[in-house]
Scaffold this active site. Structure first.
Site, PDB file in Angstrom:
ATOM      1  CE  LYS A  14      -4.499   0.948   0.380  1.00  0.00           C
ATOM      2  NZ  LYS A  14      -5.643   0.070   0.078  1.00  0.00           N
TER       3      LYS A  14
HETATM    4  N1  GLU Z   1      -7.389   0.228  -3.074  1.00  0.00           N
HETATM    5  C1  GLU Z   1      -8.142  -0.935  -3.386  1.00  0.00           C
HETATM    6  C2  GLU Z   1      -8.184  -1.878  -2.204  1.00  0.00           C
HETATM    7  O1  GLU Z   1      -8.010  -1.466  -1.073  1.00  0.00           O
HETATM    8  C3  GLU Z   1      -7.684  -1.584  -4.692  1.00  0.00           C
HETATM    9  C4  GLU Z   1      -6.298  -2.134  -4.679  1.00  0.00           C
HETATM   10  C5  GLU Z   1      -5.836  -2.625  -6.044  1.00  0.00           C
HETATM   11  O2  GLU Z   1      -6.608  -2.654  -6.973  1.00  0.00           O
HETATM   12  O3  GLU Z   1      -4.649  -2.964  -6.138  1.00  0.00           O
HETATM   13  O4  GLU Z   1      -8.441  -3.045  -2.344  1.00  0.00           O
END
Ligand code: GLU
Length: 426
Positions: free
Chosen positions: A116
């Site tokens: 993240k």
């Molecule tokens: N931000 C989204 C999540 O928390 C998508 C993450 C992604 O597509 O890599 O799952």
């Protein structure tokens, strides 16, 4: 005001969000008898990068932003996870979100680890030019750890397909050729996938429908309250309304609007597009974010930020099902209260797993340079969501625990298996 309310309820929690994520892991480690060394290994992120991001602002001065990219685990494949632009971002929050991505990718059974990113900034206070400069410099700073085989960012809170396009362009310009697979959630014109924009909401709808069937509840007319009107919340309102649910309350960071007979969702979306908020939409009465959590409904969809369902309000929630479109909306102490009260919580790593699942499809299409029809994408998404729901339910029943613990059993077991199979280097 609504944001202050959210902040106040977060402050009531004794755990910070990273401690909360670790305690969820500890809890399930005991249930499944997780190997102690693997447990210790999974408790910490593999890699943390903190970057200082100098940005030339429109008035000519340099502002220094702080950003992060955390890679929690890569046993099952490259890191995967969104980038959050928000004034309240902290390193602990990004660590928690990265750990949750590890479990989410494992539960959805896609070949990624968890990662993240986050930048402490208020996108609403930046001009388009400043936002682009910030995104490009952040991308350049984290380019040493990202890439199609290493770690693939995506959208999250307050990051958009346009921001993904700047990430793809910056990374590609540095390498000297186009590399669409470095990021997902891109515009279709540069290798984005059909269906990605609504994938989080669509996946949430698919698992909600399974849960409704499981509990013997009627979908037509079932009342839904949705907190948050960004990518997840807005599209959930739209898709659930189209499926026959009655959307009785929606909100954004400014506050919300409710109508026990059902809101005109299209009208609320148009109002938000015109004014920047759902507040003031004529089709209902004003409600704040705190009231929305306790509003009379059958399904509650928290689709904004963490820690909004607490030990304090869990007793008053009226929904029969909570579908966590947001990451980390429920505190561990609230989880226990909800379970005792017989409320089924569809945990974040299941309920919002549709986003990263279609991100996986996007990455596969980019690598193959071969793009699929939207029907095929939605079909593949449905089958992955339904399978993850069934596996979660089976584990919850087997261990006689709630759905979050059931989902964690499936996910942690998969990550542990990969970790053990790979062994420890050197
Ligand atoms: N931000 C989204 C999540 O928390 C998508 C993450 C992604 O597509 O890599 O799952």
């Amino acid at each position: 005001m609504a944001q202050r309310l959210l902040d106040r309820s977060a402050a009531q929690s004794s755990l910070n969000v990273w401690e909360m994520a670790q305690s969820q892991l500890d809890d399930v480690a005991t249930i499944i008898g997780l190997n102690q060394s693997v447990h210790a290994f999974l408790r910490e992120p593999k890699r943390i990068l903190t970057v200082s991001i100098p940005v030339r602002m429109d008035d000519g001065h340099f502002h220094i932003f702080e950003g992060y990219r955390v890679q929690h685990n890569m046993a099952r494949g490259p890191g995967k996870g969104g980038i959050r632009f928000h004034p309240d971002v902290t390193l602990d929050e990004v660590k928690a979100l990265a750990m949750w991505m590890t479990w989410k990718c494992a539960l959805m059974n896609i070949p990624f680890g968890g990662a993240k990113g986050g930048v402490i900034c208020d996108t609403k206070a930046l001009s388009a030019h400043e936002l682009e400069n910030l995104t490009r410099r952040y991308t350049s700073e984290i380019s040493i750890v990202i890439g199609p085989e290493k770690d693939i960012p995506a959208p999250d809170v307050y990051t958009t397909p346009q921001i993904m396009a700047w990430i793809m362009d910056t990374f590609s310009m540095q390498k000297g050729y186009s590399i669409p697979g470095v990021v997902t959630g891109k515009p279709i014109s540069i290798g984005g996938s059909l269906g990605r924009d609504r994938a989080t909401a669509r996946g949430c709808l698919y698992v909600l429908n399974e849960a409704m069937r499981e509990l013997g509840l009627e979908i037509a007319g079932a009342r839904v309250a949705i907190q948050g009107f960004g990518n997840a919340g807005l599209h959930s309102a739209e898709l659930m309304a189209a499926d026959g649910y009655s959307i009785v309350a929606v909100s954004d960071s400014h506050g919300g609007v409710c109508n026990p007979r059902g809101l005109d969702v299209k009208g609320a979306i148009a109002h938000k597009a015109e004014t920047g908020s759902v507040v003031g939409f004529r089709g209902g009465q004003r409600i704040d974010n705190r009231e929305l959590i306790e509003y009379p409904c059958d399904v509650l969809v928290p689709a904004a930020l963490e820690k909004v369902i607490t030990a304090e309000n869990a007793h008053r929630i009226q929904a029969k099902i909570i579908a966590e479109a947001a990451n980390g909306p429920t505190l561990p102490e609230a989880d226990d209260i909800l379970h005792e009260r017989g409320i089924m919580v569809l945990p974040d790593i299941l309920a919002n797993g549709g986003g990263v699942t279609v991100s996986y499809f996007e990455w596969v299409q980019d690598l193959q340079e071969n793009f699929w029809e939207e029907d095929e994408i939605n079909q593949r998404l449905r089958s992955k969501m339904v399978r993850a729901f069934k596996e979660t339910l089976a584990q919850a029943r087997r261990h006689n625990v709630n759905m979050r613990r059931g989902a964690y059993c499936v996910a942690i077991d998969r990550v542990a298996e990969a970790t053990i199979a790979r062994g420890l280097y050197p």
